[in-house]
Enzyme design. Structure first.
Site, PDB file in Angstrom:
ATOM      1  N   HIS A   1     -13.203   2.483 -43.018  1.00 15.77           N
ATOM      2  CA  HIS A   1     -13.295   3.040 -43.476  1.00 15.77           C
ATOM      3  C   HIS A   1     -11.929   3.809 -43.241  1.00 15.77           C
ATOM      4  CE1 HIS A   1     -17.161   2.586 -42.123  1.00 15.77           C
ATOM      5  NE2 HIS A   1     -17.535   3.938 -43.036  1.00 15.77           N
TER       6      HIS A   1
ATOM      7  N   ASP B   1     -16.839  15.432 -37.808  1.00 15.53           N
ATOM      8  CA  ASP B   1     -17.761  16.453 -38.030  1.00 15.53           C
ATOM      9  C   ASP B   1     -19.238  15.044 -37.957  1.00 15.53           C
ATOM     10  OD1 ASP B   1     -16.604  18.831 -39.658  1.00 15.53           O
ATOM     11  OD2 ASP B   1     -16.122  16.865 -40.541  1.00 15.53           O
ATOM     12  N   GLY B   2     -19.414  14.262 -38.032  1.00 13.80           N
ATOM     13  CA  GLY B   2     -21.053  13.744 -37.860  1.00 13.80           C
ATOM     14  C   GLY B   2     -21.303  13.416 -36.096  1.00 13.80           C
TER      15      GLY B   2
ATOM     16  N   ASN C   1     -12.650  17.852 -40.939  1.00 13.43           N
ATOM     17  CA  ASN C   1     -11.914  17.674 -42.639  1.00 13.43           C
ATOM     18  C   ASN C   1     -13.308  18.364 -43.362  1.00 13.43           C
ATOM     19  OD1 ASN C   1     -14.002  15.026 -42.747  1.00 13.43           O
ATOM     20  ND2 ASN C   1     -12.355  14.115 -41.732  1.00 13.43           N
TER      21      ASN C   1
ATOM     22  N   HIS D   1     -14.169   7.995 -47.256  1.00 14.63           N
ATOM     23  CA  HIS D   1     -14.916   7.888 -46.155  1.00 14.63           C
ATOM     24  C   HIS D   1     -15.569   6.182 -45.597  1.00 14.63           C
ATOM     25  CE1 HIS D   1     -17.399   9.190 -42.936  1.00 14.63           C
ATOM     26  NE2 HIS D   1     -18.110   8.272 -43.459  1.00 14.63           N
TER      27      HIS D   1
ATOM     28  N   GLU E   1     -32.674  13.842 -22.062  1.00 14.31           N
ATOM     29  CA  GLU E   1     -32.981  12.211 -21.732  1.00 14.31           C
ATOM     30  C   GLU E   1     -31.897  11.715 -22.718  1.00 14.31           C
ATOM     31  OE1 GLU E   1     -36.397  14.324 -21.601  1.00 14.31           O
ATOM     32  OE2 GLU E   1     -35.386  14.634 -22.538  1.00 14.31           O
TER      33      GLU E   1
ATOM     34  N   HIS F   1     -48.084  11.782 -23.820  1.00  9.86           N
ATOM     35  CA  HIS F   1     -47.662  11.806 -22.580  1.00  9.86           C
ATOM     36  C   HIS F   1     -47.727  10.340 -21.632  1.00  9.86           C
ATOM     37  CE1 HIS F   1     -46.209  15.745 -23.113  1.00  9.86           C
ATOM     38  NE2 HIS F   1     -45.675  14.929 -21.389  1.00  9.86           N
TER      39      HIS F   1
END
Length: 665
Positions: A26, A155-156, A185, A260, A410, A472
């Site tokens: 990348h 961003d991710g 970006n 990218h 969690e 549950h």
């Protein structure tokens, strides 16, 4: 004379050359973040390449780990033991430069950041650990714990839900030595993120109680000023929003998603070199650039100054100095084992029936004062998980405590605690209901991958929790956890097994340990001295009826009393020898030598039964394809736990009927 751009371009070129040689990687993010990295690493970051594990170094985490070549280029240029040949081996088998940063593989890598967002969350854990450690060990004029946590995100990372969980808590805790750089970006794999990511990130982080600055991520003066302002803020964590161009310097691919996740290509690299005025061949760095980047002399000087301070600290506070070193080495108090032996003797004489979650709290109550490195927490379930003991104190007010209220987070909780451990000096334990492990699953996996000394407490372990119903009731969760490499899973049946499981977890340095605990009360059993020793082996002979063993029943947790009742009735009715094996930890049992395993589960005894209130397929490895598997292969039901066990066939008579049909006809 060298300019800052010359120095940041060295990062860009090394990155694109290595990615091109690997034909994989990348390049966009390393090219876009190079200017930020240059200012941070050369002017602000405190580190010593000659000693990557110096305890008072700053921690740097690349949360957008796909930009790994940026980090490897930084480590190489600044003087770490990472050669140009290592960069040439980027993404190759067994190299020191894997596709994403991996702990224990590359000097200078603090975390295996893995999937987006987790590096950010674990970095927050490191910042928590720094603040806790400072409060415990620092004294007037002796700030021996005094370092920052710096995190790069993309961003991710900020789209991932874990970023909301972790950053919200970071703002609440006021982690002022946490500084995060957001590589804004506007590009991800699918293209321009404006089409699916329109959050007002600045307002979002302001609402979290963060300090926020927005800058041009290619302007070194703005970067330097923003870092200094952020360091001067002593009340809040900082987010520096850096507006950058992905693939900066590439004439045809900058600002494009094509930069990218794929090599630029030979032609585009040629044009990029021309654009950046870089006239050198692949993997060649001029000596003047190496000299400007090398941080070894500065790093050694900084560490020597700290060593001098620590020597004075040791003279004035010898006990604190010894404790500081003990905790960073991960050594436990030598009193623990003798205390455990005494505790187990007491438990062996106790007949009060309690749940294993309560047995877990009793262990904490007994051992908490001997384990100052324990830092606990629960995802808003402390009264149900029973994770607080009389010595538990929240860190919220003064960071002098040993307990974190994580809120309903969690995933964030688990990743944060991973970071706390990898900062050094702590053994974290975190808790939630077993069914909610799905929310934390990937951080559990990362914990195992990083061999984190992290204890997971998962309560309400079966249909025995009752009326909350199938949503549950975690019928499948124990089986799935057992399949995770490096994760040791223990499902104890009473106080003795629970205490051994705890002791195993705090001593274990090869990965995390999960304690699978009951909500309902369970019978307590006494054991021989030899049996107690064998609990540490994960599986052992619990009861035997008759001399010549005809049938072996393997069970765990709350199903152990049921297995014993089945064995008693079978022996009384048919006079066949019956052995009950408590398989409290399958992975621990599998580590034992073949002689021991054969003594517990002899190959010649092929008539075997497993009893566990969960998915049954896992047990075929112990009972064989012709064994009788008493389990639950559907979701549960809503109703009282005692009724559910009967509905799903967990009664003495129903199990004996199954056994008779298979082995006695």
């Amino acid at each position: 004379m060298l300019s800052r751009k010359d120095l940041s371009n060295a990062l860009r070129i090394l990155s694109i050359d290595a990615i091109q040689k690997a034909q994989s990687g990348h390049p966009g993010a390393p090219m876009g973040m190079a200017d930020i990295a240059e200012v941070l690493w050369r002017d602000f970051l405190k580190y010593n390449p000659d000693n990557p594990n110096w305890s008072n170094r700053d921690r740097f985490i690349l949360s957008n780990g796909h930009a790994s070549m940026l980090l490897y280029s930084l480590l190489h240029l600044s003087g770490y033991n990472l050669s140009i040949e290592d960069l040439k081996n980027f993404r190759q088998c067994y190299s020191k430069t894997p596709g994403h940063p991996e702990l224990y593989c590359t000097p200078g890598v603090e975390l295996t950041t893995g999937p987006l967002g987790q590096g950010l969350a674990s970095g927050i854990g490191m910042a928590i650990a720094e603040k806790l450690f400072a409060q415990f060990f620092n004294r007037k004029n002796f700030n021996i714990v005094d370092h920052y946590t710096w995190v790069f995100v993309g961003d991710g990372c900020l789209m991932e839900g874990i970023s909301h969980e972790a950053c919200s808590l970071a703002g609440t805790l006021g982690l002022s030595k946490l500084i995060v750089f957001y590589d804004k970006n506007g590009i991800s794999i699918d293209g321009e993120v404006i089409n699916w990511f329109t959050d007002n990130t600045k307002e979002r982080f302001l609402s979290y109680n963060w300090h926020v600055i927005e800058i041009n991520g290619h302007d070194s003066e703005e970067i330097e000023k923003a870092i200094q302002i952020s360091k001067n803020n002593t009340l809040k964590p900082s987010l520096i929003i850096c507006n950058t161009v992905i693939g900066f310097g590439s004439p045809n691919k900058s600002g494009q998603s094509s930069s990218h996740g794929a090599p630029l290509g030979d032609e585009e690299i040629f044009l990029t070199r021309k654009q950046l005025k870089w006239e050198h061949p692949p993997f060649f760095i001029p000596e003047n650039i190496y000299s400007a980047w090398n941080h070894s002399e500065k790093g050694r000087s900084d560490e020597l100054l700290w060593n001098s301070l620590f020597s004075e600290y040791t003279l004035k506070y010898p006990d604190l100095s010894q404790e500081y070193q003990r905790r960073l080495k991960g050594k436990l108090s030598p009193r623990l084992r003798s205390t455990l032996d005494k505790f187990l003797l007491e438990l062996n004489a106790t007949k009060k029936n309690i749940s294993t979650r309560e047995a877990s709290r009793n262990f904490l109550e007994y051992f908490g004062n001997l384990l100052p490195e324990l830092i606990g927490g629960s995802a808003d379930l402390a009264p149900s998980n029973l994770t607080m003991w009389s010595g538990s104190k929240s860190i919220k007010d003064n960071f002098k405590g040993n307990y974190i209220h994580y809120g309903v987070r969690e995933f964030g909780m688990t990743a944060i605690a991973n970071g706390i451990y990898h900062h050094g000096g702590f053994i974290p334990y975190t808790a939630t209901f077993l069914v909610f492990v799905d929310y934390a699953r990937n951080a559990v996996r990362m914990s195992a991958l990083m061999k984190t000394r992290h204890i997971f407490i998962y309560t309400h372990d079966s249909i025995g929790l009752g009326e909350d119903g199938p949503t549950h009731q975690p019928v499948e969760q124990v089986a799935t956890l057992r399949y995770i490499p490096n994760l040791s899973v223990w499902r104890p049946c009473d106080s003795i097994e629970t205490s051994v499981a705890w002791f195993y977890g705090i001593n274990r340095k090869t990965g995390p340990t999960a304690l699978i605990l009951s909500r309902q009360n369970i019978l307590q059993f006494s054991r021989t001295e030899n049996q107690i020793v064998n609990v540490f082996k994960g599986g052992y002979i619990f009861k035997e009826y008759g001399r010549k063993i005809f049938l072996i029943i393997i069970a765990t947790g709350s199903e152990i009393p049921l297995a014993i009742s089945v064995a008693k009735k079978l022996y009384k009715t048919y006079h066949y020898g019956i052995r009950v094996v408590s398989m409290v930890s399958t992975d621990c049992f599998d580590l034992q030598d073949i002689e021991y395993r054969e003594s517990v589960l002899p190959k010649k005894i092929i008539k075997r039964v497993s009893i566990e209130a969960g998915i049954s397929d896992y047990w075929y490895k112990y009972i064989g394809i012709n064994g009788v598997n008493i389990g639950i292969n559907t979701f549960g039901e809503s109703g009282p736990g005692i009724n559910l066990f009967e509905i799903f066939g967990f009664t003495v008579d129903k199990i004996i009927t199954r056994i008779k049909e298979s082995f006695f006809n």
